[in-house]
Motif scaffolding. Structure first.
Motif, short mmCIF file in Angstrom:
data_model
loop_
_atom_site.label_atom_id
_atom_site.label_comp_id
_atom_site.label_asym_id
_atom_site.label_seq_id
_atom_site.Cartn_x
_atom_site.Cartn_y
_atom_site.Cartn_z
N THR A 135 -0.84 7.09 -10.70
CA THR A 135 -1.83 8.19 -10.67
C THR A 135 -1.15 9.55 -10.64
O THR A 135 -1.63 10.50 -11.27
CB THR A 135 -2.75 8.03 -9.45
OG1 THR A 135 -3.39 6.75 -9.49
CG2 THR A 135 -3.80 9.12 -9.41
N ASP A 136 -0.02 9.65 -9.92
CA ASP A 136 0.63 10.94 -9.72
C ASP A 136 1.67 11.27 -10.79
O ASP A 136 2.05 12.44 -10.93
CB ASP A 136 1.33 10.97 -8.35
CG ASP A 136 0.32 10.92 -7.20
OD1 ASP A 136 -0.87 11.13 -7.46
OD2 ASP A 136 0.76 10.66 -6.06
N GLN A 143 -0.01 1.98 -7.51
CA GLN A 143 -1.21 2.69 -7.96
C GLN A 143 -1.05 4.20 -7.81
O GLN A 143 -1.37 4.96 -8.73
CB GLN A 143 -2.44 2.23 -7.19
CG GLN A 143 -3.71 2.97 -7.59
CD GLN A 143 -4.93 2.59 -6.76
OE1 GLN A 143 -4.97 1.49 -6.21
NE2 GLN A 143 -5.90 3.48 -6.67
N LYS A 144 -0.53 4.63 -6.67
CA LYS A 144 -0.35 6.06 -6.45
C LYS A 144 0.70 6.63 -7.40
O LYS A 144 0.54 7.73 -7.94
CB LYS A 144 0.05 6.33 -5.00
CG LYS A 144 0.22 7.82 -4.68
CD LYS A 144 0.43 8.06 -3.21
CE LYS A 144 0.71 9.54 -2.92
NZ LYS A 144 -0.33 10.44 -3.47
N LYS A 170 0.81 -1.22 0.00
CA LYS A 170 0.00 0.00 0.00
C LYS A 170 0.84 1.26 0.00
O LYS A 170 0.31 2.36 -0.15
CB LYS A 170 -0.95 0.00 1.20
CG LYS A 170 -1.89 -1.19 1.21
CD LYS A 170 -2.89 -1.09 2.36
CE LYS A 170 -3.81 -2.31 2.39
NZ LYS A 170 -4.55 -2.46 1.11
N GLU A 203 -7.71 0.49 -9.52
CA GLU A 203 -7.91 0.27 -8.09
C GLU A 203 -7.48 -1.14 -7.66
O GLU A 203 -7.27 -1.40 -6.48
CB GLU A 203 -9.38 0.48 -7.72
CG GLU A 203 -9.88 1.90 -7.88
CD GLU A 203 -10.23 2.24 -9.33
OE1 GLU A 203 -10.28 1.29 -10.17
OE2 GLU A 203 -10.44 3.43 -9.64
N PRO A 239 5.71 5.42 -2.48
CA PRO A 239 4.30 5.35 -2.87
C PRO A 239 3.96 3.95 -3.38
O PRO A 239 4.83 3.22 -3.87
CB PRO A 239 4.18 6.39 -3.97
CG PRO A 239 5.55 6.44 -4.58
CD PRO A 239 6.49 6.24 -3.42
N SER A 240 2.72 3.60 -3.29
CA SER A 240 2.27 2.35 -3.90
C SER A 240 2.35 2.50 -5.43
O SER A 240 2.41 3.61 -5.95
CB SER A 240 0.84 2.04 -3.49
OG SER A 240 -0.05 3.01 -4.04
#
Length: 635
Positions: A358-359, A354-355, A345, A504, A351-352
């Protein structure tokens, strides 16, 4: 990674250069050492024979000079005239050699030389006959040509498909009976090599309407040899100070070909889909259709990713952005030591995944999951801002004497060609061990150890690199965003199935893959990498990113491996990732339509599937564009 290139015939230019070099080398040998060569072959070295040898040597030199000169022309008629001329001369030479061998003039070396010469001539003939892929296509130069082709197909009940750059699987592109050397009488494969211009520009809205056959960038394997950088869309946009917001890993594709299968770059912040304003196409009724964000919206959302099943795209209108440069880095570490928490996570320090996706503005990760390797190569970039330009980059907004000096991303280092040749030979060898008998069985027994040593030698951690640390780069967006343009499809042909999953579910997907790799070893990891991308949500009904940001899992397979990956390798991943609701990329390997991840499964994954099928039937009631391959999914 470089995508598929199923039809990349040897270019005329390459043949000319090779033939030119060969004849320039042989010519002086025949001229100056004719007597020695004749004596070595056991043939009488009389004055007549010597004159003929010198004459032939001089002719070869002149032939070579003409070949090398003609290699620079873009006129294929000129090129082919030289090729066929050489073929005639070499054919006569082969016949003379064969006659000399028959009459017993030669010794053993002479017989061998004659056999080699005749074999090379036959291979050259075969290559030349296969060289002109254009002969099996209907060449499109205007919208009227498209209309004429579709109407002819309607009248004669012919099947119609369109070739772009052939970077999808064959069955997704061509008609049912397509052959590279034979034009089927009841089928038409269109090729828009002469339909690649910008037809309208609106400076106020920054929109351009471009013909569908225009390539995004250069295509080194274009059989028409017209898809050069100066004719590409990106070149023309750059000259106007404009750009597209994102690009895929390569830019060889035509505008329509790239869009029709839902291809995308690696970003959830930007998408080429966002730049599409309108389509113009000819449907199966022989009618010109237009659809845009503002008009015929359902048709626009359907045709945006439609695999050519609604009709032949004529033009695409793009909403462009101001041109930009990018700055970034590529880091190579063990997957557990990456700056990203690939399997958890994440926290403030890491960061994960996913993050991170996204970023980060633009990203791509190559994961080498083999036991003893377990490395992650993370590529990331962002658009440069004014503060990023400095003395090292030479700011483009400064004086004319200080233009932007890019430092391009290097995928395989400075010696790309040597690296590709070495990798190609290695993968060809280990992918065909079953054909090598006892040696193959021995190598296969130690394959895991061999693979570990070789991969660790070439996929080097940043800490062990010289100089140490990640690779830093800054460049024009069109040069380094398509980071795989540096890979040659003929040396590193890569096939894959590409599975798009809601972002997700990234953590769960990564852990499922990790556990699968650890449990099943080499049969699961294969010898190649797994590529991980992100993609932004799309409005197009059949886009694998329809209404959701996604993580994309690309399972690679070296195309020269023995066996069929669709039967022996990919199914394990279709089964493994089914619970996560994957949607496959339409241009790559799909699960069989009658399988449990086939047609009915896909229908469940796309909320507007049935709406698309209805529109397809309306716009192609005679099924002109519906091949056997696509019929299994969309009939």
């Amino acid at each position: 990674m470089a995508a598929l290139s199923q039809h990349s015939p040897m270019q005329v230019r390459t043949v000319l250069i090779l033939d030119g070099i060969l004849t320039i080398v042989l010519g002086p040998l025949f001229f100056f050492f004719g007597r020695n060569i004749l004596q070595f072959l056991g043939s009488p070295a009389g004055d007549d024979a010597l004159v003929l040898m010198r004459l032939y040597g001089g002719m070869l030199v002149m032939n070579g000079i003409f070949f090398l000169g003609s290699a620079n022309t873009t006129d294929n008629a000129v090129r082919k005239s030289f090729l066929y001329g050489s073929l005639v001369v070499d054919g006569i030479s082969a016949c003379v050699l064969a006659y000399a061998a028959y009459t017993g003039v030669f010794n053993g070396w002479g017989y061998g030389g004659a056999a080699v010469f005749a074999t090379v001539w036959l291979l050259f003939l075969f290559a030349l006959l296969r060289l002109d892929e254009l002969k099996v296509f209907t060449i499109i130069a205007s919208e009227d040509d498209i209309l004429a082709a579709v109407n002819q197909a309607r009248t004669k009940k012919m099947q119609v498909r369109v070739r772009g750059s052939a970077h999808s699987v064959d069955k997704a592109i061509f008609t049912d009976k397509f052959k590279t050397w034979l034009k089927a009488g009841n089928e038409m494969n269109l090729y828009m090599s002469d339909y690649d211009e910008i037809v309208a520009v609106d400076p106020k809205t920054r929109r351009v309407e471009v013909q569908a056959g225009c390539h995004l960038g250069a295509d080194p394997f274009d059989p028409a040899q017209k898809a050069i950088w100066e004719r590409s869309l990106l070149y023309k946009l750059d000259a106007m100070g404009w750009a597209l917001p994102d690009l895929g890993g390569i830019t060889h594709q035509t505008v329509a070909g790239f869009l029709m299968t839902g291809s995308s770059g690696g970003s959830v912040k930007y998408s080429i889909d966002d730049a599409i304003y309108a389509f113009r196409f000819i449907d199966g009724n022989g009618e010109i259709q237009t659809a845009s964000r503002d008009r015929n919206i359902d048709l626009f959302n359907a045709v945006g990713v439609s695999m050519g099943l609604l009709g032949v795209i004529s033009t695409v209108t793009f909403q462009c952005v101001p041109k930009y440069d990018i700055v970034g880095q590529e880091a190579t570490t063990y997957d557990t030591g990456a700056a990203i928490d690939l399997f958890g996570k994440g926290d403030k320090a890491r960061p994960s995944l996913q993050k991170f996706m996204t970023d980060t503005e633009y990203m791509r990760m190559m994961w080498w999951p083999q036991k003893g390797v377990r490395k992650a190569v993370v590529w990331q970039a962002r658009r440069m801002t004014r503060s990023d330009y400095n003395k090292e980059t030479n700011p483009p907004n400064g004086p004319g004497k200080n233009p932007f000096k890019p430092k391009p991303y290097l995928e395989l280092g400075e010696n790309t060609l040597l690296a590709e040749i070495g990798a190609s030979l290695f993968y060809t060898l280990i992918g065909n061990l079953s054909k090598l008998g006892a040696l193959g069985r021995f190598l296969n027994k130690h394959l895991s150890w061999i693979l570990t040593k070789v991969l660790n030698l070439f996929v080097v951690n940043d800490a062990d690199a010289k100089p140490p640390g990640p690779q830093k780069f800054w460049d024009h967006y069109y040069n380094s965003l398509p980071m795989d343009n540096q890979m040659r499809d003929n040396l590193m042909p890569t096939e894959f199935t590409e599975l798009w999953i809601p972002i997700e579910k990234t953590e769960a997907v990564m852990n499922a893959l990790l556990q699968h790799y650890e449990k099943n070893g080499l049969s699961a990891t294969g010898t190649y990498a797994c590529e991980i991308y992100a993609a932004k949500r799309s409005r197009f009904w059949l886009s694998p990113a329809y209404n959701q940001n996604v993580v994309r899992i690309d399972v690679f397979w070296f195309a020269r491996n023995a066996g069929n990956p669709a039967k022996t390798f990919y199914p394990q991943f279709w089964k493994l990732l089914k619970p996560f609701g994957f949607r496959p990329h339409w241009g790559k390997f799909l699960p069989p339509a009658d399988s449990d991840t086939g047609r009915e499964y896909m229908r469940q994954q796309y909320p507007r599937w049935d709406d698309f099928v209805k529109l397809r039937r309306k716009h192609d009631p005679q099924n002109l564009f519906l091949t056997r391959y696509w019929r299994d999914y969309f009939a």
